[in-house]
Scaffold this active site. Structure first.
Site, PDB file in Angstrom:
ATOM      1  N   GLU A   1      42.980  39.719  37.683  1.00 42.17           N
ATOM      2  CA  GLU A   1      43.163  38.968  39.465  1.00 42.17           C
ATOM      3  C   GLU A   1      44.432  39.737  39.546  1.00 42.17           C
ATOM      4  O   GLU A   1      45.343  39.099  39.052  1.00 42.17           O
ATOM      5  CB  GLU A   1      43.014  37.774  39.299  1.00 42.17           C
ATOM      6  CG  GLU A   1      41.652  37.007  39.477  1.00 42.17           C
ATOM      7  CD  GLU A   1      42.118  35.718  39.205  1.00 42.17           C
ATOM      8  OE1 GLU A   1      41.194  35.287  41.244  1.00 42.17           O
ATOM      9  OE2 GLU A   1      42.238  35.049  39.442  1.00 42.17           O
TER      10      GLU A   1
ATOM     11  N   ASN B   1      36.682  29.778  42.935  1.00 43.36           N
ATOM     12  CA  ASN B   1      37.462  28.473  42.373  1.00 43.36           C
ATOM     13  C   ASN B   1      38.144  28.332  42.965  1.00 43.36           C
ATOM     14  O   ASN B   1      38.894  28.893  43.800  1.00 43.36           O
ATOM     15  CB  ASN B   1      38.656  29.981  41.610  1.00 43.36           C
ATOM     16  CG  ASN B   1      39.642  28.888  40.966  1.00 43.36           C
ATOM     17  OD1 ASN B   1      39.643  27.774  40.771  1.00 43.36           O
ATOM     18  ND2 ASN B   1      40.642  29.857  40.693  1.00 43.36           N
TER      19      ASN B   1
ATOM     20  N   GLY C   1      38.853  32.710  45.580  1.00 43.26           N
ATOM     21  CA  GLY C   1      39.785  31.738  46.285  1.00 43.26           C
ATOM     22  C   GLY C   1      39.299  31.118  46.968  1.00 43.26           C
ATOM     23  O   GLY C   1      38.541  30.647  47.225  1.00 43.26           O
TER      24      GLY C   1
ATOM     25  N   GLY D   1      45.680  35.194  47.268  1.00 41.07           N
ATOM     26  CA  GLY D   1      45.105  34.562  48.618  1.00 41.07           C
ATOM     27  C   GLY D   1      47.023  35.127  49.093  1.00 41.07           C
ATOM     28  O   GLY D   1      47.051  34.106  49.893  1.00 41.07           O
TER      29      GLY D   1
ATOM     30  N   GLU E   1      47.515  31.453  38.338  1.00 34.00           N
ATOM     31  CA  GLU E   1      48.405  29.581  38.621  1.00 34.00           C
ATOM     32  C   GLU E   1      48.680  29.411  37.505  1.00 34.00           C
ATOM     33  O   GLU E   1      50.278  28.562  37.582  1.00 34.00           O
ATOM     34  CB  GLU E   1      48.391  29.274  39.872  1.00 34.00           C
ATOM     35  CG  GLU E   1      47.947  29.742  41.160  1.00 34.00           C
ATOM     36  CD  GLU E   1      46.843  30.078  42.282  1.00 34.00           C
ATOM     37  OE1 GLU E   1      45.433  29.276  42.142  1.00 34.00           O
ATOM     38  OE2 GLU E   1      46.486  31.067  43.088  1.00 34.00           O
TER      39      GLU E   1
ATOM     40  N   LYS F   1      39.830  26.185  43.121  1.00 32.91           N
ATOM     41  CA  LYS F   1      41.529  25.448  42.874  1.00 32.91           C
ATOM     42  C   LYS F   1      41.285  24.477  43.269  1.00 32.91           C
ATOM     43  O   LYS F   1      40.923  23.146  43.009  1.00 32.91           O
ATOM     44  CB  LYS F   1      42.678  26.854  43.754  1.00 32.91           C
ATOM     45  CG  LYS F   1      42.253  27.842  43.375  1.00 32.91           C
ATOM     46  CD  LYS F   1      43.108  29.026  44.097  1.00 32.91           C
ATOM     47  CE  LYS F   1      42.335  30.265  43.771  1.00 32.91           C
ATOM     48  NZ  LYS F   1      43.355  31.290  44.029  1.00 32.91           N
TER      49      LYS F   1
ATOM     50  N   HIS G   1      44.329  31.818  34.283  1.00 31.75           N
ATOM     51  CA  HIS G   1      44.344  31.872  35.751  1.00 31.75           C
ATOM     52  C   HIS G   1      46.438  31.806  35.666  1.00 31.75           C
ATOM     53  O   HIS G   1      46.721  31.352  34.929  1.00 31.75           O
ATOM     54  CB  HIS G   1      44.259  30.736  36.556  1.00 31.75           C
ATOM     55  CG  HIS G   1      44.021  31.238  38.158  1.00 31.75           C
ATOM     56  ND1 HIS G   1      45.252  31.418  38.550  1.00 31.75           N
ATOM     57  CD2 HIS G   1      42.827  31.642  38.507  1.00 31.75           C
ATOM     58  CE1 HIS G   1      44.296  31.447  39.606  1.00 31.75           C
ATOM     59  NE2 HIS G   1      43.585  32.259  39.985  1.00 31.75           N
TER      60      HIS G   1
ATOM     61  N   SER H   1      42.158  38.132  47.090  1.00 29.97           N
ATOM     62  CA  SER H   1      41.802  38.402  48.365  1.00 29.97           C
ATOM     63  C   SER H   1      40.406  38.753  48.421  1.00 29.97           C
ATOM     64  O   SER H   1      40.066  39.455  49.538  1.00 29.97           O
ATOM     65  CB  SER H   1      42.258  39.060  48.848  1.00 29.97           C
ATOM     66  OG  SER H   1      44.219  37.760  48.320  1.00 29.97           O
TER      67      SER H   1
END
Ligand code: 13P
Length: 257
Positions: free
Chosen positions: A167, A10, A235, A173, A97, A12, A95, A214
Site C-alpha cells: 500500500e 479494512n 479502505g 485515502g 496509519e 478502519k 498498516h 484508493s
C-alpha cells in the site's frame, strides 16, 4: 501457480456494532456466491464479536486491524492475539496509519507476525513507501527492507499463512492510486522477489500479495489484470456494500476460474 485472490475490507475506525451488522446483512448475500475469491472484513476491535457472530455461518472471513504480540500483560489499551483468535482468521499488521500514528515499527511488526502465526492465525502484513520516498526513487529498497524485517525468523512452512499488502502511503485515502503496471512492478521486484530471496521460488510463487490504496470499482479491473497482484486491501470502498460487492465480482471475473 494459481493463487486464490483475497479482497479484504479494512473498515478502519468506521461502523459501530449495529451499523456493522446491518451492513453485513446487505453485503453478505451479494458476495456469498463468489467462492473463488477469499472475502474478508476487518472491523474495529469493539465490533469484532458482533461481526463474528453475524458471519458465523457465512463464507466471509473476519480480520482484526492489529494485535499485540504478548500473550497478556501490562499493555494498556492493547488486545492480544489469543483474545482475538476465537473471532478472526486474519490480523492486519504494519498498516501505514499504525506506523504513522501509533509508532508501529518494523521490529514490532515482526513480533506480531510471529505471535499471529504461532497462534495458527494469518497476518496481513502491510508495507509501502511515502510520497517523498517514492519521489526520491527509494521505493524498491524501502519496501524490500520492510518485507525483510517483517519476515525475520518466520519459518518456511509458516509462509503459506502469510499475506502481504503493498500500500503506497501516497495512494491511501487520497483518490490517487498507483497504476496497475507500476503496482505490479513494485510487488514483483520488491515484495515477491524478497520473499524469493529468503524462501525460494516456490514460496515466492505461492504467497498472496494484495495492492491497496484508493482501490475502487472503476480501477479494480486494472489491478486484478496484473500477474503479481492477488487481490486488494480496501479502505473507503469497503464501507459501501455495492462497491465492495463490485470489487469481489471483478476479482472473481478477472482472476477466474
Ligand atoms: P483506501 O482504499 O481508502 O485508500 O484505504 C486503503 C487502505 O489503507 C486499506 O488498508
Amino acid at each position: 501457480m494459481a493463487r486464490k485472490p483475497i479482497i479484504a475490507g479494512n473498515w478502519k475506525m468506521n461502523k459501530a456494532p449495529d451499523e456493522a451488522v446491518a451492513f453485513l446483512r446487505e453485503l453478505a448475500p451479494m458476495i456469498s456466491a463468489y467462492s473463488n475469491v477469499e472475502r474478508v472484513v476487518a472491523p474495529s476491535f469493539l465490533v469484532l464479536t458482533a461481526v463474528a457472530a453475524e458471519l458465523a455461518e457465512s463464507p466471509i472471513a473476519v480480520a482484526a486491524q492489529d494485535a499485540h504480540w504478548a500473550e497478556n500483560g501490562a499493555y494498556t489499551s492493547q488486545v492480544s492475539v489469543n483474545m482475538l483468535s476465537p473471532f478472526i482468521d486474519y490480523i492486519i499488521i504494519g498498516h501505514s496509519e499504525c506506523r504513522a500514528y501509533l509508532n508501529e515499527t518494523d521490529a514490532n511488526v515482526n513480533r506480531k507476525a510471529q505471535a499471529i502465526l504461532a497462534a495458527g492465525r494469518k497476518p496481513i502484513i502491510a508495507v509501502g513507501e511515502s510520497l517523498a520516498q517514492n519521489e526520491a526513487g527509494e521505493t524498491v529498497d524501502f519496501v524490500r527492507a520492510q518485507v525483510s524485517a517483517a519476515l525475520e525468523g518466520i519459518r518456511h512452512e509458516q509462509m503459506t499463512d502469510v499475506v502481504i499488502a503493498y500500500e503506497p502511503i501516497w495512494a491511501i485515502g487520497t483518490g490517487k492510486s498507483a497504476s496497475g503496471e507500476l503496482a505490479d512492478e513494485i510487488i514483483r521486484t520488491a515484495v515477491r522477489a524478497t520473499v524469493g530471496d529468503f524462501y525460494g521460488g516456490s514460496i515466492a510463487d505461492a504467497i498472496r500479495i494484495q495492492y491497496g490504496g484508493s482501490v475502487k470499482p472503476s480501477n479494480m479491473e486494472e489491478f486484478m489484470a496484473q500477474a503479481n497482484i492477488d487481490g486488494a486491501l480496501v479502505g473507503g470502498a469497503s464501507l459501501d456494500a455495492d462497491d465492495f460487492a463490485a470489487l469481489v465480482e471483478i476479482a472473481a471475473r478477472v482472476k477466474g476460474p
